[in-house]
Design an enzyme around this catalytic site. Structure first.
Site, mmCIF file in Angstrom:
data_model
loop_
_atom_site.group_PDB
_atom_site.id
_atom_site.type_symbol
_atom_site.label_atom_id
_atom_site.label_comp_id
_atom_site.label_asym_id
_atom_site.label_seq_id
_atom_site.Cartn_x
_atom_site.Cartn_y
_atom_site.Cartn_z
ATOM 1 N N GLY A 159 -3.831 -7.870 -16.201
ATOM 2 C CA GLY A 159 -4.112 -7.268 -14.906
ATOM 3 C C GLY A 159 -3.102 -6.181 -14.614
ATOM 4 N N SER A 160 -3.198 -5.613 -13.423
ATOM 5 C CA SER A 160 -2.367 -4.471 -13.078
ATOM 6 C C SER A 160 -2.238 -4.362 -11.571
ATOM 7 C CB SER A 160 -3.002 -3.189 -13.634
ATOM 8 O OG SER A 160 -2.268 -2.055 -13.290
ATOM 9 N N GLY A 161 -1.166 -3.707 -11.136
ATOM 10 C CA GLY A 161 -1.033 -3.359 -9.739
ATOM 11 C C GLY A 161 -0.960 -4.516 -8.776
ATOM 12 N N SER A 162 -0.399 -5.660 -9.193
ATOM 13 C CA SER A 162 -0.231 -6.856 -8.358
ATOM 14 C C SER A 162 -1.546 -7.547 -8.023
ATOM 15 C CB SER A 162 0.514 -6.524 -7.047
ATOM 16 O OG SER A 162 1.800 -6.016 -7.316
ATOM 17 N N GLY A 164 -4.155 -10.175 -7.921
ATOM 18 C CA GLY A 164 -4.184 -11.595 -8.230
ATOM 19 C C GLY A 164 -2.830 -12.265 -8.260
ATOM 20 N N ARG A 287 2.668 1.895 -20.567
ATOM 21 C CA ARG A 287 2.012 3.096 -20.053
ATOM 22 C C ARG A 287 2.970 3.810 -19.118
ATOM 23 N NH1 ARG A 287 1.632 1.715 -14.850
ATOM 24 N NH2 ARG A 287 1.142 -0.447 -14.300
#
Length: 439
Positions: A159-162, A164, A287
């Site tokens: 996942g990404s960006g907080s 969950g 990234r």
């Protein structure tokens, strides 16, 4: 509409906020023709605004990506392929390898994106990480949390960006959130998600990120986050206002993490907390940083990380990325200003956060924000007609301002003032609809 006459430069999807559009501007500035490979061009407002070429395909199908890139190579030549999206960096690297183009190790990136595999590799190499366990069901999650000790943090293994990520204070909260995460079949991009959850110990202390390019530290960034139980980033200070020794230890820890994971080609964004025992790696992202961090980095150091990523992926020469006081002539793409005035070697990013859900009806104040003192960029991460949901993640950030100053306090105050000039009007939707989309 064509974007030029040079070789193509392929972007496999894009991040939906921050510097996604900057990659296209950097490619054009280097004489390349950016082309976005995407399932849905309408996801990205800048595509139409900047007349970016697109190819619509199933970007989750590596064979389809390679075939599309092959046709681009036959058309006018393909200089390179990369992605500014967390979800597609591994396949961009794998496609580059299949086509004989420059790129990082796609398998190493894929392993890094699995947070359980990442934790195991870091711990095995002696890099400090929180106590953790990967679990497959709710019972295991509760058992792991009990063994580690509440409170704990639960998060998806990918996942990404907080998205969950949540602090769980007791057994009931752990059970509820684990059930929620394990019940998801797909992520916010529509990709199938692993049926595993990471349970980890809470690390108290200020949060930082280390921005690297290849095996060099570019800068250390201080993070601002919203209130628990979520971990939404609400701002950044660059460089982090810490003693040089602390910054050096954070940088060295990040480089050790990259080595342990088989990374170190191009950009990486490593998140850490400074605990009572010293730095602890929260996660490594293979990234370039999002959240407009690259814009702020360029403003105060002259190092253009977006341009460096494009140059590296296209096989073009680029000066080694470096921090400090060096002030280069690197470029940013459409919508970003130049370096800060001499003497203003600090920058800050502040976000306009969604307070409620609804459909965007109007956006005001961007011009005023851009004209405010010290501001080098002010952008909206949404558009009229877009649906906003409260997700307690980066998707809640609807706009931002980047400002410079003589010190951290001045830069932060300027960015905060400019962000407050931006207003985004919403109306309640008639019924639930698909939300903001993923990074």
């Amino acid at each position: 509409m064509s974007s030029g006459t040079g070789q193509w430069f392929a972007l496999l999807e894009s991040n939906t906020t921050g510097t996604g559009r900057e990659f296209c501007g950097a490619a054009r500035a280097r004489g390349l023709r950016p082309v976005l490979l995407t399932r849905d061009p309408d996801r990205y407002p800048y595509v139409a605004e900047d007349a970016v070429d697109t190819r619509v395909l199933d970007t989750g199908d590596l064979a389809a990506v390679v075939a599309t890139c092959g046709s681009l190579a036959e058309d006018a030549g393909l200089a390179g392929i990369t992605s500014s999206s967390e979800y597609f960096v591994a396949d961009a690297a794998r496609a580059a390898a299949k086509l004989g183009l420059p790129g990082p190790d796609g398998d190493a990136i894929a392993r890094c994106r699995d947070k359980a595999m990442q934790r195991a590799a870091l711990a095995g190499a002696g890099v400090p990480v929180p106590a953790w366990r990967a679990v497959f069901d709710v019972t295991e999650a509760v058992e792991a949390a009990t063994a580690i000790g509440h409170p704990v943090v639960l998060k998806p293994v990918s996942g990404s960006g907080s998205l969950g990520v949540r602090l769980c204070g007791d057994r009931a909260e752990t059970e509820e959130w684990a059930r929620h995460l394990l019940g998801r079949g797909t992520d916010e991009r529509g990709n199938t998600v692993p049926s595993r959850v990471l349970v980890e110990a809470v690390v108290d202390g200020p949060e930082f990120s280390v921005e690297t390019f290849d095996n060099r530290v570019v800068t250390v960034v201080a993070k601002h986050t919203g209130p628990p139980p979520h971990f939404v980033e609400t701002g950044h200070d660059i460089p982090a206002p810490v003693p040089p020794k602390t910054a050096a230890v954070l940088g060295d820890t990040a480089l050790s993490a990259l080595k342990a994971l088989g990374l170190g080609w191009g950009a990486a964004h490593t998140e850490l907390r400074w605990s009572a025992q010293g730095p602890v790696v929260i996660e490594v992202n293979p990234r370039l940083a999002g959240g407009m961090i690259p814009v702020a980095v360029r403003a105060v150091t002259g190092t253009d990380l977006v341009d460096a990523v494009v140059a590296r992926a296209a096989g073009q020469d680029t000066a080694p990325a470096s921090g400090g006081d060096g002030r280069g002539d690197g470029r940013l793409g459409t919508g970003s200003a130049g370096p800060a005035p001499a003497g203003e070697r600090h920058a800050a990013v502040r976000f306009v956060m969604a307070a409620d859900a609804g459909r965007v009806t109007s956006i005001h104040g961007l011009a005023a924000a851009r004209g405010a003192p010290g501001v080098v960029a002010a952008t909206a991460g949404t558009a009229v007609g877009r649906l906003v949901r409260i997700t307690h993640s980066f998707q809640d950030r609807l706009a931002c301002a980047v400002a410079t100053g003589a010190d951290t306090g001045q830069a932060g105050a300027r960015a905060d003032f400019a962000a407050r000039l931006i207003t985004i009007d919403l109306e309640k939707p008639a019924e639930p609809e698909e939300g903001n989309g993923g990074r």
